[in-house]
Scaffold this active site. Structure first.
Site, short mmCIF file in Angstrom:
data_model
loop_
_atom_site.label_atom_id
_atom_site.label_comp_id
_atom_site.label_asym_id
_atom_site.label_seq_id
_atom_site.Cartn_x
_atom_site.Cartn_y
_atom_site.Cartn_z
CG ASP A 20 -1.78 1.23 1.34
OD1 ASP A 20 -2.64 1.40 0.46
OD2 ASP A 20 -1.59 2.02 2.29
CD GLU B 190 -2.19 2.76 -3.41
OE1 GLU B 190 -3.08 3.61 -3.65
OE2 GLU B 190 -1.91 2.40 -2.26
CG HIS C 281 -7.20 9.54 -12.04
ND1 HIS C 281 -7.92 8.77 -11.17
CD2 HIS C 281 -6.11 9.97 -11.34
CE1 HIS C 281 -7.31 8.72 -10.00
NE2 HIS C 281 -6.21 9.45 -10.08
CG HIS D 96 -9.52 0.01 -1.68
ND1 HIS D 96 -8.50 -0.60 -2.38
CD2 HIS D 96 -8.91 0.89 -0.85
CE1 HIS D 96 -7.33 -0.12 -1.98
NE2 HIS D 96 -7.55 0.79 -1.05
#
Length: 561
Positions: free
Chosen positions: A243, A271, A300, A363
């Site tokens: 993460d 990530e 995006h 998420h």
């Protein structure tokens, strides 16, 4: 279980077994050990310099939650059934991200197992589990973990997690685990009592930074690398998702991220929001050596094209143009000026599609909305199907978010279960302030602490059988089968594809070798010129193929050869 603990500043360390504390023996380097092994299931706590009893920083199990005692684990006692298992290669994966607490009504590892056959029928290869380490309370996203070695007791603890992974392997599904090494959660953490796990030298959006380059950082690095290896070894995880690596602060000559990627043997995805090719470059080329990283730019650019929204970080992306750039180049931002950041962002990169994990929903992107609204709440299911075709025919490693495959309407808002009233108040206020200035935030921000906010995120599996949702599910299955059947759709060369579009008319055509994906995201029918009369491989919506042209109804998509 051999019991050891790192407490470099303690003058004495005892272990509380039952009512009587027992002294531990001091080893070198600030380590302490118990002179005998503990049987599996034994409850224990540590006492540093006669302070109150504390949980083990490396606790393998917390049967009563983060505020209870730790419990010893005998990993050899679990009967695995995956001898000879070999994970499918990550570079050809189709990843399915899920949250154990909301994936099924029961919210446990065991209650999730009956739904694995659905994933097999869907065609995914890897299940990516959101963090399951111990956090305060019974419900949460998992990113506020404080005892990162222990699977959450509310999900079924260590044995429940092993049963789930064993069941995945029995069905041919690999398992990736999302791990959080950039901070500890705000409630229930005890690591700071033992040693310099964090440092005030730097800050993260979530508080104190992990100590990766100050005094004592060698053992802190070892703590996290050992944790990563533990998930791979003792729980048979096939890989990890690390993460927010952009939140690490490390100025050493051998970066922690390179150490972690090396020790995990190419089985960790990073990530990162930095658009930095060094994340996936080999160490001998000056990189960290991760096999792949998440690519937010694709999300995006696709989101802006599909919804028209351009607030927040979406302001940096133009419809159609930047979706084309993402499909042809991977990162949209490779050193250009970012209006959202008010600085240049990214670095020029020559990457392959297999080094980038792309998604339409995950998420973060769903939960970053005030009300946790999914894409299916923002656009029609027919348009969702067109978007799915662009993702699942892309050169990237595609990632789906639980329920996306049938256009689930259930939201995925941020939820938590803190016990400290001041922390509860701060989280509530923080969420409200975060969205106060966003005009397009949508509905009022749900209270993260309210059990109903958590309950609203549970998947409604019955929804998948309703006609429009069932058609969406069938479309996802067809796309995944087509991706597997057509070698041109798994070719990861970014310069292999070419994108044409008309932003004003609203159509876009992606060519991958002899295969073309055409979609009309406009409100009226449009005709797209063709240089031949191709064969239809798959279609959703109204289309008509004629000599030299293709007619597409609103939100229609077709895959041609």
């Amino acid at each position: 279980m051999n019991l050891r603990v790192w407490a470099p500043h303690a003058q004495s360390v005892k272990v509380l077994l039952g009512a009587e504390p027992q002294p531990m023996v001091e080893d070198s380097g600030g380590w302490w050990r118990l002179a005998r092994d503990l049987p599996g299931g034994t409850r224990y706590r540590f006492i540093l310099d006669d302070s109150e009893p504390l949980a083990d920083p490396r606790s393998p199990s917390q049967p009563d939650g983060v505020f209870g005692p730790s419990a010893a684990i005998d990993h050899s006692a679990f009967a695995w059934h995956d001898a000879g298992w070999q994970s499918p290669p990550l570079d050809s994966a189709i990843i399915y991200e899920l949250h154990i607490g909301t994936f099924s009504a029961g919210g446990t590892f065991d209650s999730a197992i009956p739904y694995l056959d659905h994933l097999v029928a869907l065609g995914v290869t890897h299940v990516e589990i959101m963090p399951v380490n111990e956090f305060a309370g019974t419900r949460g996203w998992g990113y506020d973990g404080v005892l990162v070695w222990a699977p959450h007791h509310g999900y079924g603890g260590p044995d429940g997690m092993k049963r789930f992974i064993d069941a995945c392997h029995a069905r041919g599904l690999a398992v990736l685990l999302d791990v959080v090494y950039n901070h500890f959660g705000p409630e229930g953490s005890v690591v700071h009592r033992y040693g310099p796990y964090t440092t005030d030298q730097y800050r993260t959006p979530w508080g104190a930074a992990i100590n990766l380059d100050q005094a004592g950082s060698d053992e802190v690095r070892r703590f996290f690398c050992d944790n990563a290896l533990m998930w791979l070894r003792d729980y048979h995880c096939d890989g990890l998702r690390i993460d927010a690596i952009h939140a690490f602060h490390d100025h050493t000559a051998l970066p922690f991220l390179e150490q972690l990627a090396t020790e995990t043997g190419g089985r960790a995805i990073a990530e990162s929001n930095l658009n930095d090719p060094r994340v996936v470059r080999r160490p001998e080329e000056g990189g960290f050596g991760f096999p792949a990283q998440w690519n937010d730019d694709f999300h995006h650019a696709a989101h802006v094209t599909l919804t028209g929204e351009q607030f927040g970080y979406y302001m940096d992306f133009a419809p159609f143009r930047d979706l084309g750039r993402a499909l042809e180049h991977g990162f949209v931002y490779q050193g250009q000026f970012s209006r959202f950041r008010q600085r240049s962002h990214g670095r020029p990169a020559t990457l392959s599609g297999r080094q980038l994990v792309a998604s339409l929903q995950n998420h973060d992107q769903v939960g970053n909305r005030a009300d946790g609204a999914r894409l299916s709440r923002l656009i029609s299911l027919q348009r969702c199907r067109a978007a799915a075709a662009l993702l699942l025919t892309s050169p990237f490693v595609p990632l789906l978010f639980q329920g996306e495959e049938w256009g689930a309407s259930t939201p995925f808002p941020y939820f938590c279960d803190h016990t400290d009233p001041d922390l509860v108040r701060a989280v509530r206020e923080g969420r409200r302030q975060e969205f106060a200035e966003i005009a397009d935030a949508g509905e009022a921000v749900p209270d993260p602490q309210d059990p109903e906010t958590f309950a609203s995120a549970r998947l409604c599996w019955e929804e998948a059988t309703r006609p429009d949702h069932a058609a969406t599910l069938a479309w996802y299955r067809q796309l995944i089968a087509l991706r597997r059947a057509e070698p041109e759709l798994t070719d990861d060369r970014l310069d292999y594809g070419m994108v044409r579009y008309d932003a004003q008319a609203g159509w876009l055509v992606v060519q991958r070798g002899s295969i073309r994906v055409a979609c009309n995201l406009g409100e009226t029918a449009h005709t797209v010129p063709l240089d031949s009369t191709p064969r239809v491989l798959a279609q959703s919506g109204t289309i008509a193929v004629r000599s030299g042209e293709l007619s597409l109804g609103p939100d229609a998509v077709v895959i041609l050869r």
